[in-house]
Design an enzyme around this catalytic site. Structure first.
Site, PDB file in Angstrom:
ATOM      1  CG  ASP A  61      12.251  -5.167 -65.388  1.00 15.89           C
ATOM      2  OD1 ASP A  61      11.883  -6.004 -64.531  1.00 15.89           O
ATOM      3  OD2 ASP A  61      12.488  -5.479 -66.558  1.00 15.89           O
ATOM      4  CG  ASP A 240      19.233  -1.545 -68.032  1.00 13.45           C
ATOM      5  OD1 ASP A 240      18.622  -0.466 -68.062  1.00 13.45           O
ATOM      6  OD2 ASP A 240      18.824  -2.569 -68.608  1.00 13.45           O
ATOM      7  CB  CYS A 278      41.102  -5.288 -71.756  1.00 15.45           C
ATOM      8  SG  CYS A 278      39.894  -5.943 -70.592  1.00 15.45           S
ATOM      9  CB  CYS A 280      39.080  -8.585 -68.298  1.00 18.29           C
ATOM     10  SG  CYS A 280      39.096  -9.479 -69.865  1.00 18.29           S
ATOM     11  CB  CYS A 283      42.448  -9.116 -72.080  1.00 19.20           C
ATOM     12  SG  CYS A 283      40.995  -8.728 -73.080  1.00 19.20           S
ATOM     13  CG  HIS A 309      36.756  -8.339 -73.301  1.00 19.58           C
ATOM     14  ND1 HIS A 309      37.851  -7.566 -72.960  1.00 19.58           N
ATOM     15  CD2 HIS A 309      36.144  -7.695 -74.326  1.00 19.58           C
ATOM     16  CE1 HIS A 309      37.893  -6.501 -73.759  1.00 19.58           C
ATOM     17  NE2 HIS A 309      36.874  -6.570 -74.597  1.00 19.58           N
TER      18      HIS A 309
END
Ligand SMILES: [Zn+2]
Length: 357
Positions: A61, A240, A278, A280, A283, A309
């Site tokens: 930014d 974002d 999930c 990931c 998980c 996660h």
């Protein structure tokens, strides 16, 4: 895009982000990196990609948002904004040209122009003054950028930012005036400043239609998981937000079945995964009971597992959206989601989601 304020997504290594989560672009904050460690140091060390060892794309930014939200003393003039560092009180000045130079020193792939992000609500009069200034600053940033790009060997994009507070006609005017810049992409700023959610959507609807279809549109600082498809439905390509990472560290987890506040007693002896749907690392390997234990004990590992996660959840949602668009099924995907969601209840987000990470 995961947010990596201080050249790090808190709690994760770049390997976690790149290999496991397959994030391909992350965000850095110019205000923070300018103050510490400084853009000249980062340039000397080979730019931000090398400094933080990030193989993917970087968006930064302009620093304006943080100047307005963090810095105690600031003075806006037509030339730019003078502010005091929240770290040590030193006085600095950002101008449209200087923030381009700082971001070029970082080597950012996508840079943002300096803009003024008014708080909510503001009067129509102030919204116009502020919007006019943002448009003038965008013009100055682009003149400087085009001059600099003649001697910069890399290709760095610069996006202007549509402002206009919560006034649809100002948003439309701002958009059409910024189109003259013929930019590589366009951002919509001034959202998530405390306004009711339907109003954020309305401002996007006012801004997007005139934007060129072949350039990315970026909604800055949004949103909750069920808002992501809503923004995409309105023509947004990039977003974002600090929500997945900041909320993760506070024990607030987003799952395919809704949110899990891990400190709740109901998870004390829960052997199941955080989100059965999930894939990931968290998980696949840990129970809700273990995660709750880590959170209650204040263990560092909790932040890391929870952040993995939550980011996976956000990236999965964006992946599912992309897939449904490719298959021509996005309208159905959106309808299914809306029938299950609380999105349209007009709740105001309790805290602005675009702030410091
Ligand atoms: Zn997970």
């Amino acid at each position: 895009m995961p947010v990596g304020t201080q050249a790090t997504v808190k709690g994760l290594s770049q390997r976690d982000l790149w290999d496991d989560l397959q994030a391909r672009i992350i965000l850095g904050n110019t205000y923070h990196l300018f103050l510490r460690p400084g853009h000249e140091l980062i340039r000397q060390l080979g730019g931000l990609h090398r400094f933080m060892s990030w193989p993917g794309a970087l968006l930064t930014d302009s620093g304006g948002y943080q100047v307005f939200s963090l810095s105690g003393l600031r003075k806006i003039t037509d030339e730019g904004v003078t502010f005091q560092s929240h770290l040590n009180g030193d006085t600095h000045k950002f101008t449209p040209a200087s923030t381009v130079d700082v971001q070029l020193a970082f080597g950012s792939d996508i840079m943002m122009v300096l803009d003024e992000c008014p708080e909510y609500p503001v009067s129509r009069e102030y919204a116009r003054v502020s919007m006019d200034r943002t448009i003038r600053w965008a013009g100055e940033a682009f003149s400087h950028y085009r001059e600099r790009m003649q001697s910069v060997p890399t290709r760095n994009a610069l996006f202007p930012i549509i402002q206009g507070s919560m006034f649809p006609d100002l948003r439309r005017e701002c958009t059409s005036r910024l189109l003259d810049l013929d930019a590589d992409g366009y951002a919509i700023g001034g959202l998530s400043v405390g306004e009711p959610r339907p109003l954020s959507m309305e401002m996007v609807e006012a801004s997007v239609p005139e934007l060129p279809r072949d350039r990315p549109r970026y909604a800055m600082g949004v949103g909750m998981p069920d808002e992501l498809p809503e923004y995409v439905a309105r023509g947004i390509d990039m977003m974002d937000c600090v929500l997945p990472t900041r909320n993760a560290r506070n024990g607030w987890l987003f799952t395919s079945e809704g949110r899990v506040v891990i400190k709740h007693a109901q998870y004390r002896d829960d052997p199941g995964p955080l989100d059965p749907a999930c894939d990931c690392y968290t998980c696949r390997n840990y129970s809700r009971a273990y995660l709750r234990h880590l959170f209650q004990a204040g263990e560092i590992l909790f932040a890391s597992l929870a952040t993995r996660h939550n980011l996976q959840r956000y990236l999965d949602i964006m992946g599912a959206i992309r897939q449904s668009i490719l298959l021509g099924e996005f309208p159905r995907y959106l309808r299914d989601l809306q029938s299950r969601s609380t999105f349209r209840n007009g709740v105001t987000a309790k805290e602005p989601s675009g702030g410091i990470e």
